[in-house]
Design a protein around this motif. Sequence first.
Motif, PDB file in Angstrom:
ATOM      1  N   PRO A 352      11.888  19.623 -17.440  1.00  5.83           N
ATOM      2  CA  PRO A 352      12.850  18.721 -16.805  1.00  5.83           C
ATOM      3  C   PRO A 352      13.673  17.983 -17.854  1.00  5.83           C
ATOM      4  CG  PRO A 352      10.664  18.478 -15.832  1.00  5.83           C
ATOM      5  CD  PRO A 352      10.509  19.300 -17.072  1.00  5.83           C
ATOM      6  N   ARG A 353      14.926  17.753 -17.535  1.00  2.70           N
ATOM      7  CA  ARG A 353      15.834  17.100 -18.464  1.00  2.70           C
ATOM      8  C   ARG A 353      15.344  15.687 -18.787  1.00  2.70           C
ATOM      9  NH1 ARG A 353      20.749  18.896 -19.524  1.00  2.70           N
ATOM     10  NH2 ARG A 353      20.626  20.243 -17.690  1.00  2.70           N
ATOM     11  N   GLY A 354      15.255  15.368 -20.088  1.00  4.78           N
ATOM     12  CA  GLY A 354      14.870  14.035 -20.517  1.00  4.78           C
ATOM     13  C   GLY A 354      13.383  13.749 -20.458  1.00  4.78           C
ATOM     14  N   GLU A 355      12.555  14.790 -20.264  1.00  2.00           N
ATOM     15  CA  GLU A 355      11.116  14.561 -20.186  1.00  2.00           C
ATOM     16  C   GLU A 355      10.377  15.464 -21.174  1.00  2.00           C
ATOM     17  OE1 GLU A 355       9.311  13.339 -16.538  1.00  2.00           O
ATOM     18  OE2 GLU A 355      11.136  13.835 -15.428  1.00  2.00           O
ATOM     19  N   THR A 356       9.057  15.315 -21.205  1.00  2.00           N
ATOM     20  CA  THR A 356       8.238  16.015 -22.197  1.00  2.00           C
ATOM     21  C   THR A 356       7.256  16.937 -21.501  1.00  2.00           C
ATOM     22  OG1 THR A 356       8.374  14.166 -23.733  1.00  2.00           O
ATOM     23  CG2 THR A 356       6.592  15.739 -24.091  1.00  2.00           C
ATOM     24  N   VAL A 357       7.312  18.204 -21.860  1.00  2.00           N
ATOM     25  CA  VAL A 357       6.329  19.184 -21.403  1.00  2.00           C
ATOM     26  C   VAL A 357       5.474  19.578 -22.602  1.00  2.00           C
ATOM     27  CG1 VAL A 357       5.968  21.513 -20.506  1.00  2.00           C
ATOM     28  CG2 VAL A 357       7.741  20.064 -19.512  1.00  2.00           C
ATOM     29  N   ALA A 358       4.171  19.432 -22.465  1.00  2.00           N
ATOM     30  CA  ALA A 358       3.248  19.788 -23.544  1.00  2.00           C
ATOM     31  C   ALA A 358       2.577  21.115 -23.220  1.00  2.00           C
ATOM     32  CB  ALA A 358       2.189  18.700 -23.722  1.00  2.00           C
ATOM     33  N   ILE A 359       2.390  21.921 -24.254  1.00  2.00           N
ATOM     34  CA  ILE A 359       1.598  23.151 -24.129  1.00  2.00           C
ATOM     35  C   ILE A 359       0.358  22.969 -24.990  1.00  2.00           C
ATOM     36  CG2 ILE A 359       1.512  25.640 -24.458  1.00  2.00           C
ATOM     37  CD1 ILE A 359       4.488  25.780 -24.122  1.00  2.00           C
ATOM     38  N   VAL A 531      -1.607  14.354 -26.360  1.00  2.00           N
ATOM     39  CA  VAL A 531      -0.809  14.944 -25.284  1.00  2.00           C
ATOM     40  C   VAL A 531      -0.735  14.000 -24.086  1.00  2.00           C
ATOM     41  CG1 VAL A 531      -0.867  16.759 -23.517  1.00  2.00           C
ATOM     42  CG2 VAL A 531      -1.079  17.351 -25.925  1.00  2.00           C
ATOM     43  N   ARG A 532      -1.841  13.345 -23.770  1.00  2.00           N
ATOM     44  CA  ARG A 532      -1.814  12.443 -22.624  1.00  2.00           C
ATOM     45  C   ARG A 532      -0.883  11.254 -22.871  1.00  2.00           C
ATOM     46  NH1 ARG A 532      -6.850   9.778 -19.168  1.00  2.00           N
ATOM     47  NH2 ARG A 532      -5.540   9.094 -17.445  1.00  2.00           N
ATOM     48  N   LEU A 533      -0.803  10.833 -24.119  1.00  2.00           N
ATOM     49  CA  LEU A 533       0.083   9.718 -24.451  1.00  2.00           C
ATOM     50  C   LEU A 533       1.556  10.087 -24.323  1.00  2.00           C
ATOM     51  CD1 LEU A 533      -1.266   7.840 -27.598  1.00  2.00           C
ATOM     52  CD2 LEU A 533      -0.842   6.909 -25.332  1.00  2.00           C
ATOM     53  N   ILE A 534       1.916  11.285 -24.784  1.00  2.00           N
ATOM     54  CA  ILE A 534       3.323  11.614 -24.987  1.00  2.00           C
ATOM     55  C   ILE A 534       3.938  12.408 -23.840  1.00  2.00           C
ATOM     56  CG2 ILE A 534       2.905  13.787 -26.226  1.00  2.00           C
ATOM     57  CD1 ILE A 534       5.514  11.181 -27.265  1.00  2.00           C
ATOM     58  N   SER A 535       3.132  13.110 -23.030  1.00  2.00           N
ATOM     59  CA  SER A 535       3.685  14.113 -22.133  1.00  2.00           C
ATOM     60  C   SER A 535       3.847  13.617 -20.695  1.00  2.00           C
ATOM     61  CB  SER A 535       2.803  15.366 -22.128  1.00  2.00           C
ATOM     62  OG  SER A 535       1.532  15.065 -21.589  1.00  2.00           O
ATOM     63  N   ASP A 536       4.853  14.193 -20.016  1.00  2.00           N
ATOM     64  CA  ASP A 536       5.021  14.009 -18.578  1.00  2.00           C
ATOM     65  C   ASP A 536       4.343  15.136 -17.812  1.00  2.00           C
ATOM     66  OD1 ASP A 536       6.965  11.688 -18.566  1.00  2.00           O
ATOM     67  OD2 ASP A 536       8.067  13.113 -19.807  1.00  2.00           O
ATOM     68  N   TYR A 537       4.364  16.329 -18.400  1.00  2.00           N
ATOM     69  CA  TYR A 537       3.740  17.510 -17.792  1.00  2.00           C
ATOM     70  C   TYR A 537       2.917  18.242 -18.848  1.00  2.00           C
ATOM     71  CZ  TYR A 537       7.423  16.686 -14.346  1.00  2.00           C
ATOM     72  OH  TYR A 537       8.257  16.109 -13.430  1.00  2.00           O
ATOM     73  N   VAL A 538       1.924  18.983 -18.404  1.00  2.00           N
ATOM     74  CA  VAL A 538       1.057  19.724 -19.324  1.00  2.00           C
ATOM     75  C   VAL A 538       0.884  21.152 -18.819  1.00  2.00           C
ATOM     76  CG1 VAL A 538      -1.217  19.876 -20.406  1.00  2.00           C
ATOM     77  CG2 VAL A 538      -0.190  17.627 -19.982  1.00  2.00           C
ATOM     78  N   CYS A 539       1.069  22.107 -19.727  1.00  2.00           N
ATOM     79  CA  CYS A 539       0.757  23.516 -19.470  1.00  2.00           C
ATOM     80  C   CYS A 539      -0.446  23.888 -20.333  1.00  2.00           C
ATOM     81  CB  CYS A 539       1.931  24.422 -19.838  1.00  2.00           C
ATOM     82  SG  CYS A 539       3.440  24.096 -18.919  1.00  2.00           S
ATOM     83  N   SER A 551       1.356  17.740 -13.625  1.00  2.69           N
ATOM     84  CA  SER A 551       1.713  16.500 -14.292  1.00  2.69           C
ATOM     85  C   SER A 551       0.579  16.088 -15.214  1.00  2.69           C
ATOM     86  CB  SER A 551       1.982  15.398 -13.272  1.00  2.69           C
ATOM     87  OG  SER A 551       0.775  15.011 -12.638  1.00  2.69           O
ATOM     88  N   SER A 552       0.920  15.326 -16.239  1.00  4.69           N
ATOM     89  CA  SER A 552      -0.086  14.892 -17.208  1.00  4.69           C
ATOM     90  C   SER A 552      -1.225  14.139 -16.520  1.00  4.69           C
ATOM     91  CB  SER A 552       0.580  14.001 -18.263  1.00  4.69           C
ATOM     92  OG  SER A 552      -0.366  13.508 -19.178  1.00  4.69           O
TER      93      SER A 552
END
Length: 580
Positions: A352-359, A531-539, A551-552
Amino acid sequence: MARTHERLAAGAPLLQVRDIAVEFQTIDGPVHAVEGVDLDLAAGETLAIVGESGSGKSTTAMAIIGLLPGNGKVTQGSILFEGENLVGAPESVLRTIRGRSIGLVPQDPMSNLNPVARIGSQIAETLLAHGLATRRDVDRKVVETLAAAGLPDAADRARQYPHEFSGGMRQRALIAIGLACDPKLLIADEPTSALDVTVQKTILDQLERMTSERGTAVMLITHDLGLAAERASRVVVMNRGRIVEQGPARQILEDPQHPYTQALVKAAPSVAAVRLRPEVFRTASSEAPKPDIAPAPSARVIERPAAGAEPAGQEEPTPDYIVEAEGLTKVYKVRGSKEDFTAVQDVSFVIPRGETVAIVGESGSGKTTTARMMLKVVEPTAGTIRFDGQDVASLKGAALKRFRQRVQPIFQDPYSSLNPMFSIERIISEPLDFYKRGSSKERAARVRQLLDDVALPESMLRRYPSELSGGQRQRVAIARALALSPDLIVCDEPVSALDVLVQDQVLTLLRDLQREYGLSYLFISHDLAVVRLISDYVCVMKDGQLVEAASSEEIFTNPRDPYTRRLLASIPGNELDIAV
């Protein structure tokens, strides 16, 4: 020697450090790196020394084993090992003690293993040097040592070179070397800092078993407070060369008394931050309900939210997502083998635009390969990546140049990702120069603005990477990534090599920059607490496949896949209840 055993039998510690000071001679005069350090370590005990970079913890360990650099020396105090003072001892005595009585697991496996020697020969060298094997039986003992350190197929692994090992396997090889002579004390200097949580847990479990079975004492040097609390019976906290607090591990970390210890605990994502500061990085945009990004683990796709009514008069609405990846697959041909290697298989996600996805995932799960495909460093074997609605595979010429300016990387290692021959000013201005952004005066002004954005003083411009700390180098890398005003930054393990205070500063900086400039992040990490601190979503990836995406908050509070639950259970210190 009999008197030594009598002292130990009477309860004397295996190691006694009393009032030691370490001094380094530099061109600017003497530097007092360690002052007045006192600590004890009993046989079979695990003691953790924690503190930020430059606190003196590694210098203290190297002083104990007599491996200080040539310009360093112990200027006062005593180091008693089994009752024998090692300060001022002849090098011949120290050589006998090293390896045989005190083992060492250094931090960086790649620079501490000989790249042109087989792993087995490096272990054999240790065994033969201390007379613990003969030429006839050394091969058998090498295999036994590697197997004891948790390496599968030990006989085959002994014939391989370091570059053929993963990071976790190289670290196991260093542990095997450190424990080859069955020492009474093992000094482990950041033995798992660059490893994913499951490999980290495996290695630390292995060390713990050896400690209990052999009675080996362990001195654990670490910046991970969760790891220290979980694995050590006692913790020593160092700051600016002095011990500021020490005592039972849980007591120190659950109820820190010294302001510096409190600051460390507060900054540590592995311990307190995820539990007590969940709102720290929440932005206004994140208050809105999150889309259902993974309706079922088997779907392996992040779905779009239900479409709402478009604003009146808007013919071409801005895409909901800056990145849409669908069915990504990467297959590599393996030289000398008929079977191909599938690094990534049918992976789909959106950013998503302006958000953080973590892998997240273990080493070899395919997360870095996915990031490289996103950067168009490697081409996918199958599947598509759309960036701002455009198929990345079709980009050529001017369109490809625009894409490369809008998507920038931040690499894991701040030591090797900056050109050591360039000044900081030239490193940050290089992208601006290459793409001819503005006049030379405008570029110089932009460099100064970027330095200010990452909270570095202008005096840094004339310095070189070797003159900066790890955290400062990573800030320079972030400034360089921001130079072209990108829309997406791919962060590949950007804080894994940093201590908790610097890590906290860099993560806060990344979120502040995201809030200010509307950046989107693809964040690759093995550190789930970060990852929990920085991300909005997690893969979550495993063996090249996406096993769960949500979502995180959902991933960390209600994980659905057994693999995700296993990753979460491996976070060091995740059971601690710390009030800061």
